[in-house]
Design an enzyme around this catalytic site. Structure first.
Site, PDB file in Angstrom:
ATOM      1  N   CYS A 145      42.235 119.349  70.319  1.00  0.00           N
ATOM      2  CA  CYS A 145      41.094 119.587  69.436  1.00  0.00           C
ATOM      3  C   CYS A 145      39.955 118.602  69.744  1.00  0.00           C
ATOM      4  CB  CYS A 145      41.520 119.441  67.968  1.00  0.00           C
ATOM      5  SG  CYS A 145      42.192 120.956  67.254  1.00  0.00           S
ATOM      6  N   CYS A 163      46.298 117.457  66.821  1.00  0.00           N
ATOM      7  CA  CYS A 163      46.327 118.234  68.070  1.00  0.00           C
ATOM      8  C   CYS A 163      45.637 117.460  69.192  1.00  0.00           C
ATOM      9  CB  CYS A 163      45.640 119.577  67.853  1.00  0.00           C
ATOM     10  SG  CYS A 163      45.312 120.451  69.388  1.00  0.00           S
ATOM     11  N   HIS A 222      44.730 127.367  75.205  1.00  0.00           N
ATOM     12  CA  HIS A 222      44.468 126.648  76.448  1.00  0.00           C
ATOM     13  C   HIS A 222      45.243 127.244  77.611  1.00  0.00           C
ATOM     14  CE1 HIS A 222      48.336 124.887  75.322  1.00  0.00           C
ATOM     15  NE2 HIS A 222      48.458 124.489  76.576  1.00  0.00           N
ATOM     16  N   SER A 242      53.335 123.806  74.925  1.00  0.00           N
ATOM     17  CA  SER A 242      53.516 122.588  74.146  1.00  0.00           C
ATOM     18  C   SER A 242      52.623 122.542  72.910  1.00  0.00           C
ATOM     19  CB  SER A 242      53.231 121.381  75.032  1.00  0.00           C
ATOM     20  OG  SER A 242      51.906 121.468  75.536  1.00  0.00           O
ATOM     21  N   HIS A 276      47.045 125.252  70.379  1.00  0.00           N
ATOM     22  CA  HIS A 276      45.594 125.277  70.644  1.00  0.00           C
ATOM     23  C   HIS A 276      45.346 126.154  71.880  1.00  0.00           C
ATOM     24  CE1 HIS A 276      41.621 123.249  70.059  1.00  0.00           C
ATOM     25  NE2 HIS A 276      41.444 123.896  71.201  1.00  0.00           N
ATOM     26  N   ASN A 332      50.144 129.605  79.522  1.00  0.00           N
ATOM     27  CA  ASN A 332      51.451 129.688  78.868  1.00  0.00           C
ATOM     28  C   ASN A 332      51.162 129.836  77.397  1.00  0.00           C
ATOM     29  OD1 ASN A 332      53.410 129.370  80.772  1.00  0.00           O
ATOM     30  ND2 ASN A 332      53.592 127.160  80.499  1.00  0.00           N
ATOM     31  N   GLN A 357      46.008 126.364  82.149  1.00  0.00           N
ATOM     32  CA  GLN A 357      46.070 125.287  83.131  1.00  0.00           C
ATOM     33  C   GLN A 357      45.676 125.800  84.506  1.00  0.00           C
ATOM     34  OE1 GLN A 357      49.375 122.540  83.102  1.00  0.00           O
ATOM     35  NE2 GLN A 357      50.311 123.582  81.369  1.00  0.00           N
ATOM     36  N   HIS A 376      41.081 125.556  66.924  1.00  0.00           N
ATOM     37  CA  HIS A 376      42.537 125.410  67.072  1.00  0.00           C
ATOM     38  C   HIS A 376      43.299 126.695  66.712  1.00  0.00           C
ATOM     39  CE1 HIS A 376      46.228 122.968  67.208  1.00  0.00           C
ATOM     40  NE2 HIS A 376      46.623 123.603  66.130  1.00  0.00           N
TER      41      HIS A 376
END
Ligand code: H2U
Ligand code: ZN
Length: 348
Positions: free
Chosen positions: A55, A52, A168, A163, A166, A155, A170, A115
């Site tokens: 990570c 990943c 996350h 994508s 994990h 997202n 933006q 993760h």
């Protein structure tokens, strides 16, 4: 024929934030489905994945290494869609060929070192740390003279084009105000000038009396299915107090935002007992240094799923060429979400 009512008959609803109308066809909700079924993605993940790129300690695609972080971790997107130092200029070859330079900064925020985590499974204190990062980044980017708007978003799920599982989000910030917040800026300003109150403040007051679209409520925020929702289980989180941006939230309000973010996403996961995909993010006032008393902080959640963990709503055909359309009404969606447990299905 019996009298028109919005529970049974096709109608249009106005989205006062964008000025757009959406078509609602409640009589079609029982339509059979023989089309595409998405594969339900198994969500069993380890706390650390050596492959990943988000990570701790791992190498990213651009060749940089992540630190051995705990909690949140922010870095500049290695493949930023906007660049802060690109040259300024414009192309003006008549009305039909116009282009302008656009500068900005793109960052990635890891929500947790783990993760396998997701927002609905994280502790409220840890979600609060994500909110604090949003505040710090919004404040810092907003200070940049070239940045006039900051878009924070998450997202979630491969079905939304995410994508990497994990946890996350933006941030993309830009020199101009993008299309969606620009529409909301215009409508909120018009409303404020006419009524002297914020559009979403008045909307929220009315929804709290009606109650049929409210999902979760705490001291400072409300989660609801907006009257004008397009996606089957589209929701919003709206602050009870009209604030222009996230940095103006008090300490208690930030905790409440973390709490309602968790509660809403638990309901989402419980709907089809799957880690529920969506695109979500706050809408806030521009950061050009001007005062925007009409701007009322809120978050939008746009999930694609419709009738099961594997059948999603397609925005195609009429939606692409004419107008967004939905079958299940906002009130039916709200009832389904509201009736779901506040306890995550995995922890039962
Ligand atoms: P999603 O939120 O859609 O999954 O996107 C993750 C972002 O992470 C994406 O914008 C960036 C991509 O450019 N990224 C990096 O900055 N470094 C990497 O090593 C891979 C992905
Ligand atoms: Zn990871």
């Amino acid at each position: 024929m019996s009298k028109f009512n919005i529970e049974n008959y096709p109608h249009k609803r106005l989205n006062p934030l964008t000025g757009d109308w959406i078509l609602v066809s409640p009589h079609r909700a029982k339509r059979p489905w023989q089309g595409q079924v998405e594969k339900a993605v198994s969500d069993e993940r380890q706390g650390y994945d050596p492959s990943c790129y988000l990570c701790p300690g791992n190498e990213r695609a651009g060749g940089k290494f992540n630190p051995e972080y705990k909690g949140t971790f922010v870095f500049t997107n290695d493949f930023s869609a906007l660049l802060n130092d690109s040259p300024e200029g414009m192309v003006d070859e008549g009305n039909l060929f116009q282009a302008k330079s656009e500068t900005g900064i793109c960052k990635v925020i890891c929500f947790s070192e783990d993760h396998s985590m997701t927002i609905p499974e994280m502790d409220v204190e840890d979600i609060r740390k994500v909110i604090d990062v949003w505040c710090d980044e919004f404040a810092e980017m907003g200070k940049n003279e070239k940045i006039n708007y900051v878009q924070i978003f998450e997202n979630k799920g491969a079905i939304m084009g995410c994508s990497n599982p994990h946890p996350h989000g933006q941030i993309w910030s830009s020199s101009s105000v993008p299309a969606e917040p620009a529409k909301e800026s215009r409508t909120q300003k018009e409303y404020y000038e006419k009524h002297g109150t914020t559009l979403l403040g008045d909307y929220l007051k009315a929804e709290l009396v009606k109650k049929d679209r409210i999902l979760v409520e705490n001291d400072h925020f409300v989660a609801l299915v907006p009257y004008w929702a397009v996606w089957p289980f589209e929701t919003m989180i709206i602050s009870q107090r009209a604030v222009q941006n996230i940095t103006l939230l008090t300490d208690a309000e930030r905790n409440s935002l973390a709490g309602i973010y968790k509660k809403l996403t638990i309901k989402y996961d419980n709907l089809f007992e799957v880690s529920f995909a969506y695109s979500a993010g706050p809408h806030q006032a521009p950061t050009d240094g001007k005062d925007y008393p009409e701007w009322h902080f809120h978050m939008h959640f746009y999930p694609p799923l419709l009738r099961s963990a594997s059948v999603k709503k397609f925005m195609v055909g009429y939606e692409m060429l004419a107008s967004p359309q939905r079958d299940i009404t906002a009130e039916q969606a709200a009832k389904r979400l509201r009736d779901l447990s506040d306890v995550h299905y995995k922890s039962k």
